[in-house]
Each structure stands twice: as structure tokens, then as C-alpha cells.
Design an enzyme around this catalytic site. Structure first.
Site, PDB file in Angstrom:
ATOM      1  N   TYR A 142      50.848  36.218  48.735  1.00  0.00           N
ATOM      2  CA  TYR A 142      50.164  37.402  49.468  1.00  0.00           C
ATOM      3  C   TYR A 142      48.999  37.325  49.924  1.00  0.00           C
ATOM      4  O   TYR A 142      47.849  37.214  48.807  1.00  0.00           O
ATOM      5  CB  TYR A 142      50.682  38.674  48.488  1.00  0.00           C
ATOM      6  CG  TYR A 142      50.486  39.954  49.108  1.00  0.00           C
ATOM      7  CD1 TYR A 142      51.385  40.667  49.710  1.00  0.00           C
ATOM      8  CD2 TYR A 142      49.190  40.675  48.678  1.00  0.00           C
ATOM      9  CE1 TYR A 142      51.052  42.006  50.151  1.00  0.00           C
ATOM     10  CE2 TYR A 142      48.991  41.957  49.280  1.00  0.00           C
ATOM     11  CZ  TYR A 142      50.051  42.762  49.923  1.00  0.00           C
ATOM     12  OH  TYR A 142      49.837  43.967  50.246  1.00  0.00           O
ATOM     13  N   SER A 187      55.144  32.962  44.654  1.00  0.00           N
ATOM     14  CA  SER A 187      54.654  34.465  44.876  1.00  0.00           C
ATOM     15  C   SER A 187      55.492  34.913  45.863  1.00  0.00           C
ATOM     16  O   SER A 187      56.675  34.946  45.971  1.00  0.00           O
ATOM     17  CB  SER A 187      53.254  34.488  44.748  1.00  0.00           C
ATOM     18  OG  SER A 187      53.065  36.000  44.413  1.00  0.00           O
ATOM     19  N   GLN A 188      54.675  35.592  46.897  1.00  0.00           N
ATOM     20  CA  GLN A 188      55.289  36.248  48.150  1.00  0.00           C
ATOM     21  C   GLN A 188      56.230  35.058  48.677  1.00  0.00           C
ATOM     22  O   GLN A 188      57.008  35.404  49.142  1.00  0.00           O
ATOM     23  CB  GLN A 188      54.124  36.728  49.209  1.00  0.00           C
ATOM     24  CG  GLN A 188      54.579  37.055  50.428  1.00  0.00           C
ATOM     25  CD  GLN A 188      53.570  37.355  51.337  1.00  0.00           C
ATOM     26  OE1 GLN A 188      53.551  38.796  51.490  1.00  0.00           O
ATOM     27  NE2 GLN A 188      52.821  36.646  52.033  1.00  0.00           N
ATOM     28  N   ASP A 239      52.363  35.858  33.194  1.00  0.00           N
ATOM     29  CA  ASP A 239      52.313  36.158  34.626  1.00  0.00           C
ATOM     30  C   ASP A 239      52.001  37.808  34.731  1.00  0.00           C
ATOM     31  O   ASP A 239      53.087  38.322  34.553  1.00  0.00           O
ATOM     32  CB  ASP A 239      53.363  35.615  35.524  1.00  0.00           C
ATOM     33  CG  ASP A 239      53.043  35.821  36.816  1.00  0.00           C
ATOM     34  OD1 ASP A 239      52.403  36.635  37.277  1.00  0.00           O
ATOM     35  OD2 ASP A 239      53.437  34.808  37.808  1.00  0.00           O
ATOM     36  N   HIS A 268      50.246  33.605  36.476  1.00  0.00           N
ATOM     37  CA  HIS A 268      50.238  33.675  38.043  1.00  0.00           C
ATOM     38  C   HIS A 268      49.146  32.560  38.411  1.00  0.00           C
ATOM     39  O   HIS A 268      48.073  32.889  39.213  1.00  0.00           O
ATOM     40  CB  HIS A 268      50.054  34.965  38.608  1.00  0.00           C
ATOM     41  CG  HIS A 268      50.545  35.195  40.015  1.00  0.00           C
ATOM     42  ND1 HIS A 268      52.017  35.148  40.111  1.00  0.00           N
ATOM     43  CD2 HIS A 268      50.122  35.140  41.382  1.00  0.00           C
ATOM     44  CE1 HIS A 268      52.253  35.545  41.466  1.00  0.00           C
ATOM     45  NE2 HIS A 268      51.308  35.381  42.142  1.00  0.00           N
TER      46      HIS A 268
END
Length: 318
Positions: free
Chosen positions: A91, A181-182, A269, A298
């Protein structure tokens, strides 16, 4: 270890009920049909990059809403066809300098495209937000599934696969998808909505189990949704927004994935809480493996990079 989510033994069995609306499959069928109406018109522009054994290009194509999506494409400088990888970034976490990641994959023998997500870098964003939204992209168009930002993003991810698979130097039977992630969420979405990928690797995937995510995430970007609800206090607004999100929840898409999946999660995370990742993982009905890193959050997980290389070697080169 700082535990803020469920204990590992509970995570391993955490499988919340899916929230997919009755018209979930029809929505995605129609969305893919809309995408098919747009001609991709891929354009490759050579890039001078200081590495031997690889050719680098700026690749641009047309996608949903006629948006021009761009990214970096790196190809081994030898006769193909080559196995290929499509990579999706985190992201708002892509920079032009990340071209080196695609080059690295190409040096391992993969034709590799790194898609730049619409609006978050130099790709065009044609989506609208008729009701306004919070800072960022998570709530853009959130009150209508047809205008929601991630409708275009998911379809862009599918179109990237269609474009790469059409290239002569690519073996269309050996294409993988990956991202963190994204990008991990887009990996699962792309594998669910397209039959092109043959393997998928998702690092701590985002965009999962939204109902829990907004309650337990301690850092952005899930919290953009909370901010939107704070500014728009109507209960009806929250109900409608959560309904929209259900169409894009990778937990609801997971059972459509038919290819082998490798996934990772760190137990501390705070961005993509472990329970939300397990929610998607436990709904997968394909060959799968989840690597759990107890002391990581993360972040870049070195050991998982080796796992990723081995996984793609097995499924795309074996």
C-alpha cells in the site's frame, strides 16, 4: 513476544464465516466482462538499466475504466519462452527504485512485471468517490461496490496477467503471482479471478477479514476505514460500507483459488493482524502452506525470501 492478537493455537483454527453477499459471484463475473471490453494496447518502452543478462522496459497497458496502468518489466536476455512472475506492491509503498526487484527476478530466469497500483504511483486512477473519503484509498467510493477503488485495482491485477501471458517470450503455462501486504491481497485476488496463474506467494496479505481488521489493527491503512466511520457517524453508512468491503474481502475470494499457495505472517504484525491472514488462509481449499514467523511484524522477512524462490522453482520451473 508482544501478543496483541489471538494465540497461535487459536489462530490455526480461526475461520470466521464468509461475508460474501448473494450476488458476489455475479458481481465479479460482470466486472470481468467489463474489463474484457477494454483493449489492453500494451506499450513497451526500453529502459537503460546497469545490469548484464537482462532487458528492462516500462510497460503500460489499458485497464478497467480505460485507466493507463504502468510498471516495470524485466526479461532474461536469452531465448525464451521464460516462466514469468507478476508482482504487486504494498500500500503506497512503491518507488521507481523498486525496478531492481524485477531485475533480480529476471536474473533468476523469470520474465517479471511489477504493476504499479492505480493512483499510488504513476498509474492512472479513473475511479471516483461520489461521497468523499478519508485520507488514502481505502474508503474511496466505499459506499457502492461499483465505484469502490479496489474494484479497479483487482481488475488491473487480472489485466496484468492477461498482458504478460500474451508476450512471445513468456511461457503462458508457467506464470506466478506474488506480493506483500496490499500486494499479498492482490496476489490472492488475482489467483481467484484469473485462471492464468499457476502458483501464488502472498507475504502477510492485506484486504482480509475487514470486520475483524478494523477492530484489532493498530496501524494504518485499515484505520482509514475507522477514520471514515468517525467522520460519517450514521450507522447506515457503516452498514453500507461494510457490505461494499465484503465484495473485496480476500477471505471471500479464497475458495476460488485453485493453484498452490505459499503465505507468510509475523505474529507481531500490527498492520495485517495475524487473525486476518489466517482467516484468508483457512478458507483456501487448495494445496497451501503458511510460514509463521513468531518474532516478526509487518516487515521484510529474510528467511521467507528463500522459501519463495524455492516455491516458484518447484511450481514454475520443476
Amino acid at each position: 513476544m508482544q501478543l496483541f492478537d489471538l494465540p497461535l493455537d487459536q489462530l490455526q483454527t480461526y475461520k470466521p464465516e464468509k461475508t460474501a453477499p448473494k450476488d458476489f459471484s455475479e458481481f465479479w463475473k460482470l466486472s470481468l466482462e467489463e474489463l474484457a471490453k477494454v483493449q489492453a494496447e500494451p506499450d513497451l518502452q526500453p529502459v537503460d538499466y546497469p545490469a548484464d543478462g537482462v532487458k528492462v522496459y516500462r510497460l503500460t497497458y489499458k485497464s478497467f475504466g480505460n485507466a493507463r496502468i504502468t510498471g516495470w518489466y524485466a526479461v532474461p536476455d536469452k531465448e525464451g519462452p521464460h516462466p514469468a512472475i507478476v508482482k504487486y506492491h504494498g500500500y503506497n509503498a512503491s518507488y521507481d527504485g523498486e525496478i531492481h526487484e524485477m531485475v533480480n527476478w529476471a536474473l533468476h530466469g523469470y520474465a517479471t512485471f511489477g504493476m504499479l497500483v492505480r493512483g499510488q504511483q504513476s498509474s492512472e486512477d479513473t475511479s471516483i468517490s461520489p461521497h468523499g473519503h478519508a485520507l488514502g484509498w481505502m474508503t474511496k467510493g466505499i459506499l457502492d461496490k461499483d465505484t469502490y477503488y479496489y474494484r479497479g485495482v483487482y481488475l488491473d491485477a487480472v489485466r496484468a496477467l492477461e498482458v504478460i501471458s500474451s508476450f512471445d517470450e513468456v511461457d503462458e503455462t508457467r506464470i506466478g503471482v506474488t506480493g506483500g501486504s496490499q500486494g499479498g491481497g492482490l496476489t490472492i485476488a488475482a489467483a481467484a479471478l484469473s485462471d492464468i496463474p499457476k502458483a501464488a506467494v502472498a507475504d502477510y496479505p492485506y484486504l482480509s477479514n475487514f470486520e475483524r481488521a478494523i477492530d484489532v489493527a493498530l496501524e494504518q491503512p485499515y484505520l482509514e476505514i475507522n477514520s471514515f466511520f468517525r467522520r460519517n457517524g450514521s450507522p447506515e453508512t457503516e452498514v453500507q460500507a461494510m457490505k461494499t468491503l465484503s465484495y473485496f474481502d480476500i477471505m471471500n475470494l479464497a475458495d476460488r483459488v485453485k493453484v498452490p499457495v505459499l503465505m507468510s505472517i509475523g505474529l507481531i504484525d500490527k498492520v495485517t493482524p495475524p487473525s486476518t491472514v489466517f482467516a484468508a488462509y483457512n478458507h483456501l481449499e487448495t494445496k497451501k502452506e503458511l510460514k509463521v514467523y513468531r518474532y516478526f511484524g509487518h516487515e521484510y522477512i529474510p528467511a521467507f525470501q528463500t522459501e519463495k524462490l524455492a516455491f516458484f522453482k518447484q511450481h514454475l520451473k520443476g
